[in-house]
Design an enzyme around this catalytic site. Structure first.
Site, PDB file in Angstrom:
ATOM      1  N   ALA A  64      36.295   7.581  20.370  1.00  0.00           N
ATOM      2  CA  ALA A  64      36.360   6.265  21.014  1.00  0.00           C
ATOM      3  C   ALA A  64      34.976   5.779  21.456  1.00  0.00           C
ATOM      4  O   ALA A  64      34.673   4.582  21.354  1.00  0.00           O
ATOM      5  CB  ALA A  64      37.300   6.315  22.213  1.00  0.00           C
ATOM      6  N   HIS A  79      19.755   6.890  18.835  1.00  0.00           N
ATOM      7  CA  HIS A  79      19.766   7.352  17.445  1.00  0.00           C
ATOM      8  C   HIS A  79      20.689   6.485  16.589  1.00  0.00           C
ATOM      9  O   HIS A  79      20.357   6.094  15.484  1.00  0.00           O
ATOM     10  CB  HIS A  79      20.204   8.820  17.410  1.00  0.00           C
ATOM     11  CG  HIS A  79      21.473   9.119  18.166  1.00  0.00           C
ATOM     12  ND1 HIS A  79      21.738   8.607  19.424  1.00  0.00           N
ATOM     13  CD2 HIS A  79      22.575   9.838  17.834  1.00  0.00           C
ATOM     14  CE1 HIS A  79      22.929   9.019  19.820  1.00  0.00           C
ATOM     15  NE2 HIS A  79      23.452   9.765  18.875  1.00  0.00           N
ATOM     16  N   LYS A  85      21.660   1.355  25.906  1.00  0.00           N
ATOM     17  CA  LYS A  85      21.790   2.512  24.998  1.00  0.00           C
ATOM     18  C   LYS A  85      21.878   2.027  23.552  1.00  0.00           C
ATOM     19  O   LYS A  85      21.277   2.620  22.647  1.00  0.00           O
ATOM     20  CB  LYS A  85      23.028   3.349  25.369  1.00  0.00           C
ATOM     21  CG  LYS A  85      23.128   4.608  24.508  1.00  0.00           C
ATOM     22  CD  LYS A  85      24.384   5.424  24.725  1.00  0.00           C
ATOM     23  CE  LYS A  85      24.487   6.502  23.626  1.00  0.00           C
ATOM     24  NZ  LYS A  85      25.805   7.126  23.515  1.00  0.00           N
ATOM     25  N   SER A 133      35.683   6.905  12.195  1.00  0.00           N
ATOM     26  CA  SER A 133      35.509   7.810  13.335  1.00  0.00           C
ATOM     27  C   SER A 133      36.766   7.827  14.187  1.00  0.00           C
ATOM     28  O   SER A 133      37.432   6.801  14.352  1.00  0.00           O
ATOM     29  CB  SER A 133      34.320   7.374  14.193  1.00  0.00           C
ATOM     30  OG  SER A 133      34.199   8.221  15.308  1.00  0.00           O
ATOM     31  N   ASP A 189      27.934  10.584  11.372  1.00  0.00           N
ATOM     32  CA  ASP A 189      27.911  11.978  11.792  1.00  0.00           C
ATOM     33  C   ASP A 189      26.673  12.168  12.644  1.00  0.00           C
ATOM     34  O   ASP A 189      25.569  11.769  12.260  1.00  0.00           O
ATOM     35  CB  ASP A 189      27.924  12.950  10.616  1.00  0.00           C
ATOM     36  CG  ASP A 189      28.359  14.341  11.091  1.00  0.00           C
ATOM     37  OD1 ASP A 189      29.475  14.456  11.638  1.00  0.00           O
ATOM     38  OD2 ASP A 189      27.590  15.309  10.938  1.00  0.00           O
ATOM     39  N   GLU A 208      38.098  17.704   7.538  1.00  0.00           N
ATOM     40  CA  GLU A 208      37.265  18.833   7.957  1.00  0.00           C
ATOM     41  C   GLU A 208      35.810  18.520   7.652  1.00  0.00           C
ATOM     42  O   GLU A 208      35.491  18.016   6.561  1.00  0.00           O
ATOM     43  CB  GLU A 208      37.676  20.084   7.172  1.00  0.00           C
ATOM     44  CG  GLU A 208      38.307  21.151   8.034  1.00  0.00           C
ATOM     45  CD  GLU A 208      38.383  22.466   7.286  1.00  0.00           C
ATOM     46  OE1 GLU A 208      37.590  23.360   7.592  1.00  0.00           O
ATOM     47  OE2 GLU A 208      39.224  22.539   6.375  1.00  0.00           O
TER      48      GLU A 208
HETATM   49  O1  LIG Z   1      25.325   8.891  21.465  1.00  0.00           O
HETATM   50  C1  LIG Z   1      25.731  10.025  21.777  1.00  0.00           C
HETATM   51  N1  LIG Z   1      25.804  10.405  23.068  1.00  0.00           N
HETATM   52  C2  LIG Z   1      26.273  11.588  23.444  1.00  0.00           C
HETATM   53  N2  LIG Z   1      26.736  12.508  22.587  1.00  0.00           N
HETATM   54  C3  LIG Z   1      26.683  12.178  21.281  1.00  0.00           C
HETATM   55  C4  LIG Z   1      26.180  10.964  20.822  1.00  0.00           C
HETATM   56  N3  LIG Z   1      26.255  10.924  19.497  1.00  0.00           N
HETATM   57  C5  LIG Z   1      26.775  12.078  19.120  1.00  0.00           C
HETATM   58  N4  LIG Z   1      27.048  12.839  20.206  1.00  0.00           N
HETATM   59  C6  LIG Z   1      27.692  14.156  20.220  1.00  0.00           C
HETATM   60  C7  LIG Z   1      29.176  14.017  20.514  1.00  0.00           C
HETATM   61  C8  LIG Z   1      29.783  15.084  19.660  1.00  0.00           C
HETATM   62  O2  LIG Z   1      29.719  16.328  20.340  1.00  0.00           O
HETATM   63  C9  LIG Z   1      28.842  15.150  18.458  1.00  0.00           C
HETATM   64  C10 LIG Z   1      29.264  14.221  17.340  1.00  0.00           C
HETATM   65  O3  LIG Z   1      30.145  14.909  16.472  1.00  0.00           O
HETATM   66  P1  LIG Z   1      30.759  14.112  15.226  1.00  0.00           P
HETATM   67  O4  LIG Z   1      31.521  15.048  14.385  1.00  0.00           O
HETATM   68  O5  LIG Z   1      29.702  13.296  14.586  1.00  0.00           O
HETATM   69  O6  LIG Z   1      31.749  13.068  15.925  1.00  0.00           O
HETATM   70  P2  LIG Z   1      33.215  13.266  16.497  1.00  0.00           P
HETATM   71  O7  LIG Z   1      33.827  14.536  15.948  1.00  0.00           O
HETATM   72  O8  LIG Z   1      33.165  13.120  17.943  1.00  0.00           O
HETATM   73  O9  LIG Z   1      33.976  12.008  15.897  1.00  0.00           O
HETATM   74  P3  LIG Z   1      34.128  11.651  14.321  1.00  0.00           P
HETATM   75  O10 LIG Z   1      33.684  12.843  13.529  1.00  0.00           O
HETATM   76  O11 LIG Z   1      35.564  11.331  14.128  1.00  0.00           O
HETATM   77  O12 LIG Z   1      33.263  10.450  14.092  1.00  0.00           O
HETATM   78  O13 LIG Z   1      27.577  14.736  18.932  1.00  0.00           O
HETATM   79 MG   LIG Z   2      33.615  14.988  13.981  1.00  0.00          MG
END
Ligand SMILES: O=c1nc[nH]c2c1ncn2[C@H]1C[C@H](O)[C@@H](COP(=O)(O)OP(=O)(O)OP(=O)(O)O)O1
Ligand SMILES: [Mg+2]
Length: 198
Positions: free
Chosen positions: A14, A183, A178, A11, A71, A42
């Site tokens: 942060a 989730h 939290k 990921s 994800d 992507e």
């Molecule tokens: O506990 C959470 N509390 C608040 N918001 C959250 C949570 N968990 C996921 N979210 C939101 C953040 C983001 O808008 C989307 C995840 O998108 P997602 O593509 O999985 O992650 P990301 O692009 O931020 O980082 P990465 O893909 O590098 O892991 O859902």
């Molecule tokens: Mg992402």
């Protein structure tokens, strides 16, 4: 026993990295994919699971280590489950504040009874980039979308997510709380059970 002693977290977020690291504790030495590559793959899948696998494979490929990807996203009932897998890109990839502002605008005048939502998390663990049998664990967290942001903790949509079991927003929970309820916590509990770690 953990089947390996080092793991890369796939990921670039942060907030997620902090939570996943805290949940994994000392069971395994954790690295971040950012140590190996700045290029984010992507997210072309149609499901949380496909995107988690895709991110895990990418991290395993650039690191040469087993990889764990998350994800996740927010599925709002009134929006038929949107923004869902597109949660991070909801306002066109402009970040959390823009996503939250858009969600509030779209739900303006929608009454509480129709503001139900769930956070969704899919974790994918691959032992190597071409692992033919990734381990997948899912977690859901039910709540409701607030009418204005509350709280400073967490990340993403946390300030807009009302946690009924605690009568506060997800961004008002202490991080340790939290990490017991979310989730992500639920998916991680399943993963730990699957791997036989505490
Ligand atoms: O506990 C959470 N509390 C608040 N918001 C959250 C949570 N968990 C996921 N979210 C939101 C953040 C983001 O808008 C989307 C995840 O998108 P997602 O593509 O999985 O992650 P990301 O692009 O931020 O980082 P990465 O893909 O590098 O892991 O859902
Ligand atoms: Mg992402």
């Amino acid at each position: 026993m953990m089947p390996f002693n080092e793991l890369v977290l796939a990921s670039h977020n942060a907030g997620k990295l902090k939570e996943l690291q805290a949940m994994l504790g000392t069971a395994v030495r954790v690295r971040s994919v950012g140590e190996f590559s700045d290029v984010e793959p992507e997210e072309t899948g149609l499901s949380f699971i496909e995107n988690a696998i895709l991110k895990a494979r990418n991290a395993a490929r650039v690191s040469g280590l087993p990889a764990l990807a998350d994800d996740s996203g927010l599925a709002v009932d009134h929006l038929g489950g949107a923004p869902g897998i597109y949660s991070a890109r909801y306002a066109g990839g402009q970040g959390d504040a823009a996503n939250n502002a858009k969600l509030l605008e779209v739900l303006k005048n929608v009454p509480d009874a129709q503001r139900g939502a769930q956070f969704v998390c899919a974790l994918a663990l691959v032992r190597h980039a071409e692992d033919p049998l990734p381990i997948i664990c899912e977690g859901l967290w039910q709540g409701r979308i607030l009418h204005a942001p509350r709280g400073e903790q967490g990340f993403g949509y946390d300030p807009l997510f009302w946690v009924p079991e605690r009568d506060c927003s997800s961004a008002e929970l202490a991080p340790a709380d939290k990490n017991q309820l979310s989730h992500r916590a639920r998916a991680m509990a399943l993963l730990k059970a699957r791997l036989g770690i505490a």
